[in-house]
Enzyme design. Structure first.
Site, short mmCIF file in Angstrom:
data_model
loop_
_atom_site.label_atom_id
_atom_site.label_comp_id
_atom_site.label_asym_id
_atom_site.label_seq_id
_atom_site.Cartn_x
_atom_site.Cartn_y
_atom_site.Cartn_z
N ALA A 97 0.77 -1.25 0.00
CA ALA A 97 0.00 0.00 0.00
C ALA A 97 0.80 1.30 0.00
O ALA A 97 0.30 2.34 -0.39
CB ALA A 97 -0.92 -0.01 1.21
N LYS A 99 -3.17 5.11 -3.49
CA LYS A 99 -4.31 4.26 -3.85
C LYS A 99 -5.12 3.93 -2.60
O LYS A 99 -6.35 3.83 -2.65
CB LYS A 99 -3.84 3.00 -4.56
CG LYS A 99 -3.14 3.31 -5.89
CD LYS A 99 -2.66 2.07 -6.59
CE LYS A 99 -1.74 2.41 -7.75
NZ LYS A 99 -0.43 2.95 -7.34
N CYS A 101 3.81 -0.86 -12.38
CA CYS A 101 4.17 0.29 -13.21
C CYS A 101 5.37 -0.10 -14.08
O CYS A 101 6.33 0.65 -14.21
CB CYS A 101 4.46 1.52 -12.36
SG CYS A 101 5.70 1.25 -11.08
C1 LIG Z 1 4.44 0.01 -6.23
S1 LIG Z 1 4.69 0.25 -4.56
C2 LIG Z 1 3.06 0.50 -3.97
C3 LIG Z 1 2.52 1.88 -4.22
C4 LIG Z 1 1.21 2.12 -3.51
N1 LIG Z 1 0.21 1.13 -3.87
C5 LIG Z 1 0.65 3.50 -3.75
O1 LIG Z 1 -0.26 3.68 -4.54
O2 LIG Z 1 1.14 4.44 -3.10
C6 LIG Z 1 5.02 -1.37 -4.01
C7 LIG Z 1 5.08 -1.49 -2.50
O3 LIG Z 1 5.19 -2.88 -2.19
C8 LIG Z 1 5.90 -3.00 -0.99
N2 LIG Z 1 6.33 -4.42 -0.89
C9 LIG Z 1 7.40 -5.02 -1.44
N3 LIG Z 1 7.40 -6.34 -1.14
C10 LIG Z 1 6.29 -6.55 -0.37
C11 LIG Z 1 5.75 -7.70 0.27
N4 LIG Z 1 6.33 -8.90 0.18
N5 LIG Z 1 4.61 -7.54 0.99
C12 LIG Z 1 4.01 -6.33 1.11
N6 LIG Z 1 4.50 -5.22 0.52
C13 LIG Z 1 5.61 -5.33 -0.21
C14 LIG Z 1 7.01 -1.97 -1.13
O4 LIG Z 1 7.53 -1.60 0.14
C15 LIG Z 1 6.27 -0.82 -1.84
O5 LIG Z 1 5.84 0.13 -0.91
#
Ligand SMILES: C[S@@+](CC[C@H](N)C(=O)[O-])C[C@H]1O[C@@H](n2cnc3c(N)ncnc32)[C@H](O)[C@@H]1O
Length: 502
Positions: free
Chosen positions: A128, A133, A248
């Site tokens: 998140a 979002k 993305c």
């Molecule tokens: C693309 S970003 C998300 C952006 C967010 N949805 C927004 O709109 O602001 C991906 C996120 O996934 C998190 N992430 C990476 N591996 C993860 C995992 N195994 N479980 C949960 N979150 C994870 C990262 O820390 C990062 O904040």
């Protein structure tokens, strides 16, 4: 200053020749308009904000920005959003601090629209942070009910919580755990968003230094983690529920191939459904890549290329779970301590002259010794995984006198009828810089000494103390104090300021 460097970035924008020489060149066969694609990646991305609809309409926000000298223009395919001139740093402006808007790239706003949200649904945002979002989802649920926002990174969860507090979100619990291990005890959800960590190729216009850093091995390396997150989301989805998987990046390994693998694991339980975004130019998902044939239904996925909508790049798949699958167990509710909420809230209502039934739509609980959190009355976090926070940190009770937080002031302030001071432009800037300043004669005579809400142009900025000595002390949070009219170098972080998280 580098003339080709976009807002807030030291790196130069790439040239079309650099794009052609980068690992992105492997997408040439997918595009009959490669030159337009490469040219788009060499242009900076306009800043985009959406209006917090419970606080201001998008039309009124556009008018306010015009009066502030910012020429915002609407995005035909995203009615709640406004594009701002490139150089605008939204997080440095008072209207941003006041939670009237949130900065989020246009395409990044699209996945939440495809969740088909209505108030009353139980929703999980699995990856998140920093929370653009999540905030969209919370508001689409009318700031009621149960939304859980999870991320694996503690630091990024803190940034997310800051965004939710600024926007007045009270229907969200945050958790910090590996989404691939989201526990069954957390229950199942009507809607799940998996905005997966990815190679971020589609963010090049925002992060131009990526051009020299793309790692051709990243997509294959990230795909197992993405599969694990999507698999867990399928398991935690209620029968008949809907999930949106987004990235993305352009990389098929992280997009169609990941979705295809999960469809193959759950052939009877989930399917990809058609998705439409009126006015947005999209390309269908791939059904063939690197010698592998993929299910025909993957054409329902959406590829958003930067040159088609003057945006970043995105991939979105909408999946639905068969209504006939077996439901999982109900979540065990978290044990919240309502203890002394009943004592503090009426006191606050009396001080600020709130309607007598103001708190009926909320419930307060004591999560830490520092004070109270405020949640929507129908927000029900599960016991597991353990929450980082439930609702908005609202009232500091470990100090004398107790103080509402800035986020709290922005929630109840619009209905306050007492102890409320409308600031002048000069006072506003002192307040946001946490400096003491003098009240006017009228402000002094209309308010007793003590805590007051401060507003600017009718919008609540936060809390201050009107001292007996006749000065006003700002209680604006120090971590937000870079916000002024727009003339300082520091400010609130926006989603645009966040480096991609791989
Ligand atoms: C693309 S970003 C998300 C952006 C967010 N949805 C927004 O709109 O602001 C991906 C996120 O996934 C998190 N992430 C990476 N591996 C993860 C995992 N195994 N479980 C949960 N979150 C994870 C990262 O820390 C990062 O904040």
């Amino acid at each position: 200053m580098n003339p080709r460097a976009p807002r807030g970035s030291a790196a130069a924008l790439p040239t079309p020749a650099q794009v052609a020489a980068s690992p992105l060149a492997r997408y040439r066969p997918l595009l009959d308009d490669w030159d337009a694609f490469a040219a788009a990646l060499c242009r900076p991305l306009p800043t985009c904000v959406w209006a917090q609809p419970a606080r201001i309409s998008v039309g009124d926000l556009a008018n306010l920005l015009a009066e502030e000298g910012i020429a915002a223009y609407s995005v035909p395919w995203l009615p709640g959003a406004l594009r701002l001139p490139e150089e605008t740093r939204a997080g440095q402006h008072w209207w941003y601090c006041a939670g009237l808007a949130h900065a989020q790239e246009t395409v990044s706003q699209l996945p939440a629209l495809l969740l088909d949200l209505v108030p009353g649904q139980r929703v999980l945002d699995l990856c998140a942070a920093p929370g653009g979002k999540t905030a969209q989802i919370a508001l689409a649920l009318d700031n009621r009910g149960t939304l859980i926002a999870n991320d694996i990174s503690t630091a990024r969860i803190k940034a997310l919580q800051g965004n939710l507090d600024r926007l007045g979100i009270v229907n969200c619990t945050t958790t910090c755990t590996d989404g691939a291990n989201w526990p069954a005890a957390g229950g199942q959800f009507d809607r799940i968003l998996v905005d997966a960590p990815c190679s971020s190729e589609g963010t090049l216009r925002r992060n131009p230094s990526l051009i020299g850093r793309f790692d051709p091995g990243a997509p294959a390396r990230l795909a197992p983690r993405q599969r694990a997150l999507l698999r867990k989301a399928v398991q935690r989805l209620k029968p008949g529920g809907r999930l949106v998987y987004s990235t993305c990046t352009f990389a098929p390994e992280e997009n169609e191939l990941t979705v295809a693998d999960i469809l193959a694991e759950y052939p009877a339980a989930v399917r990809v459904v058609p998705a439409t975004l009126p006015g947005v130019i999209t390309a269908p998902g791939l059904t063939h890549w690197a010698g592998r044939d993929l299910p025909a239904d993957l054409t329902h996925c959406l590829r958003i290329w930067p040159h088609h909508n003057d945006s970043g790049g995105f991939f979105i798949a909408v999946l639905e779970k068969d209504a006939g699958t077996a439901a999982g167990p109900e979540p065990e509710p978290a044990g919240l301590d309502p203890a002394d909420g009943d004592a503090w809230l009426p006191e606050l209502a009396a001080h600020y002259g709130l309607p007598h039934d103001y708190w009926a739509g909320f419930r307060a609980h004591r999560q830490t010794r520092r004070g109270l959190h405020l949640m929507a009355a129908d927000h029900h976090p599960p016991a597991w995984p353990k929450a980082e926070g439930s609702g908005l940190f609202f009232h500091r009770t470990n100090c004398r006198p107790p103080k509402p937080t800035t986020g709290a002031a922005m929630v109840f302030g619009p209905l306050a009828t007492r102890c409320r001071i409308a600031l002048t432009l000069g006072q506003r800037d002192h307040y946001l810089r946490r400096e003491q300043f003098d009240p006017t004669h009228d402000q002094l005579s209309a308010n007793p000494p003590g805590q007051v809400l401060v507003t600017y142009r009718g919008q609540v900025l936060g809390v201050a103390v009107l001292h007996r000595s006749g000065v006003i002390e700002s209680l604006f949070p120090s971590r937000w104090s870079g916000c002024t009219g727009g003339g300082v170098v520091q400010g609130l972080e926006t989603d645009d300021d966040f480096a991609p998280a791989l």
